[in-house]
Design an enzyme around this catalytic site. Sequence first.
Site, PDB file in Angstrom:
ATOM      1  N   ARG A 165       1.065  -1.239  -0.033  1.00 52.97           N
ATOM      2  CA  ARG A 165      -0.094   0.139   0.001  1.00 52.97           C
ATOM      3  C   ARG A 165       0.868   1.151   0.003  1.00 52.97           C
ATOM      4  NH1 ARG A 165      -4.799  -1.449   4.574  1.00 52.97           N
ATOM      5  NH2 ARG A 165      -5.092  -3.490   3.896  1.00 52.97           N
ATOM      6  N   ASP A 217       0.380   5.263   1.208  1.00 61.32           N
ATOM      7  CA  ASP A 217      -0.889   6.162   1.910  1.00 61.32           C
ATOM      8  C   ASP A 217      -1.318   7.205   1.071  1.00 61.32           C
ATOM      9  OD1 ASP A 217      -0.530   4.674   4.616  1.00 61.32           O
ATOM     10  OD2 ASP A 217       1.315   5.617   4.622  1.00 61.32           O
ATOM     11  N   ARG A 275       8.415   8.056   6.184  1.00 60.37           N
ATOM     12  CA  ARG A 275       8.410   9.325   6.480  1.00 60.37           C
ATOM     13  C   ARG A 275       8.838   9.697   8.075  1.00 60.37           C
ATOM     14  NH1 ARG A 275       2.012   9.347   5.549  1.00 60.37           N
ATOM     15  NH2 ARG A 275       2.237  11.349   6.664  1.00 60.37           N
TER      16      ARG A 275
END
Lengths: 262, 262
Positions: B53, B55, B200
């Site tokens: 995935r 985000d 991140r």
Amino acid sequence: MSRGRRIRLVLGYDGSGFHGFARQEGLRTVQGVLEDELRRMLGVDILVEGSGRTDRGVHARAQVVHFDLPYGPPADRMVHVLRRRLPADLLPRDAGEVDEGFHARFSVVRKTYRYTLDLAPLPSLYWYRFSWHHPEPLDLAAMQEAARHLLGEHDFTSFCAAEARQRDKVRRIDRVEFRQDGSRLHIEFEGNGFLQYMVRILVGTLVKVGRGQERPDRIPLILEARDRRLAGETAPPHGLCLWNVEYPPEYGGKVIDLADDL
Amino acid sequence: MSRGRRIRLVLGYDGSGFHGFARQEGLRTVQGVLEDELRRMLGVDILVEGSGRTDRGVHARAQVVHFDLPYGPPADRMVHVLRRRLPADLLPRDAGEVDEGFHARFSVVRKTYRYTLDLAPLPSLYWYRFSWHHPEPLDLAAMQEAARHLLGEHDFTSFCAAEARQRDKVRRIDRVEFRQDGSRLHIEFEGNGFLQYMVRILVGTLVKVGRGQERPDRIPLILEARDRRLAGETAPPHGLCLWNVEYPPEYGGKVIDLADDL
């Protein structure tokens, strides 16, 4: 009551999210967003005058506007204050106080527009918002030859919207320059003014030449005919960017000298 | 009934307009848009599996997916067919037929993410969608020293979302590389897998070091503590891009070798 201080503001914008520059009720426009934010900030209506309209989807590296402030932050804080309040796609770049003789539209001496074609086989995720993806090859030499016929003063009736706002169709083009940057082809147009859709129709016609569907030496005939049907298609808006606006020397000439980037 | 041909597709996307990769009812997601388009094209439900995935707001230069087609265009026409049907912010780049042993997620060997900071005083209209604008100066040498402590196999509990989906928090980072390109600073992370928000949070921590608010030699202690509160803030999603996905040599290794551009 005094009209207050006159502020000249240089704005960049990503036109993707705007229905053009000029205010339209119920639509997100550059003038609308800026005027609304100034009203929220100062509590009074502020009229913003631009150097000219840009159409829906067209970008600006350096659009110039002016407005009169009855009070509020000093000009040298204006960029900082507005940057914190405006959305990311509307970028205040420079602000200064000017005398009342300055008018963002009427004082314009010359303008530069830049149109970008992306000639790569695949579109790019960085560039698709800022270029016309045109993977078919173009004959650049023929396009440059055609562009030379555009220089000087001409009646550009053949190269503007049939319903163009402007009555006088005579304009002067001082420079048409081709720049290659990787797969991108930038075409810069500098002149004393541009009619509605004029740059996009000029680009559509140059591309028609580049595809071999029109001869470069037919440009003078198309100009003379004053007939929109003889020119090429209107290139899509998202390749176009208002690049710079020039004022008389007493107002600083070219208002912005940025790196060659948006 | 046979499950048909297995197609591997490489996708780029501008994450700005998507609520992430994974399908969510009522929201525009990469998986949702692609599955809906395949259903419209073929009239049957097609399940799309991604390499992982991304985000909300995160981009991809080369996300990899696979799906099984009962019929439909040959693999070598797939990119062309899909490019005409998918929106401009979802770009099919490459497609090929693979055997049933291939799985977009389970077959992954390594992944590369790239995070972009824009250190220019003013944000850029080209880059604001694809970078974290950080006009304050950063101590690059200190950041590089901190990054060296991240190399190798570690438990990255301190560097992932408290609610991370993955149970096993051990990952291996093979490369952290800093590249400067004008005012942009790209940081590339290559490793065998990344936890939720991991890149991140790594970037947020490196930036904290770059600001002089954390010491580079504290990275080993933060890793050992397995405590999210010791690491830096989570850097904003729009600076992050899934850059490449690598599979075993029998599946072609790195699936895409594009120019160093989106």
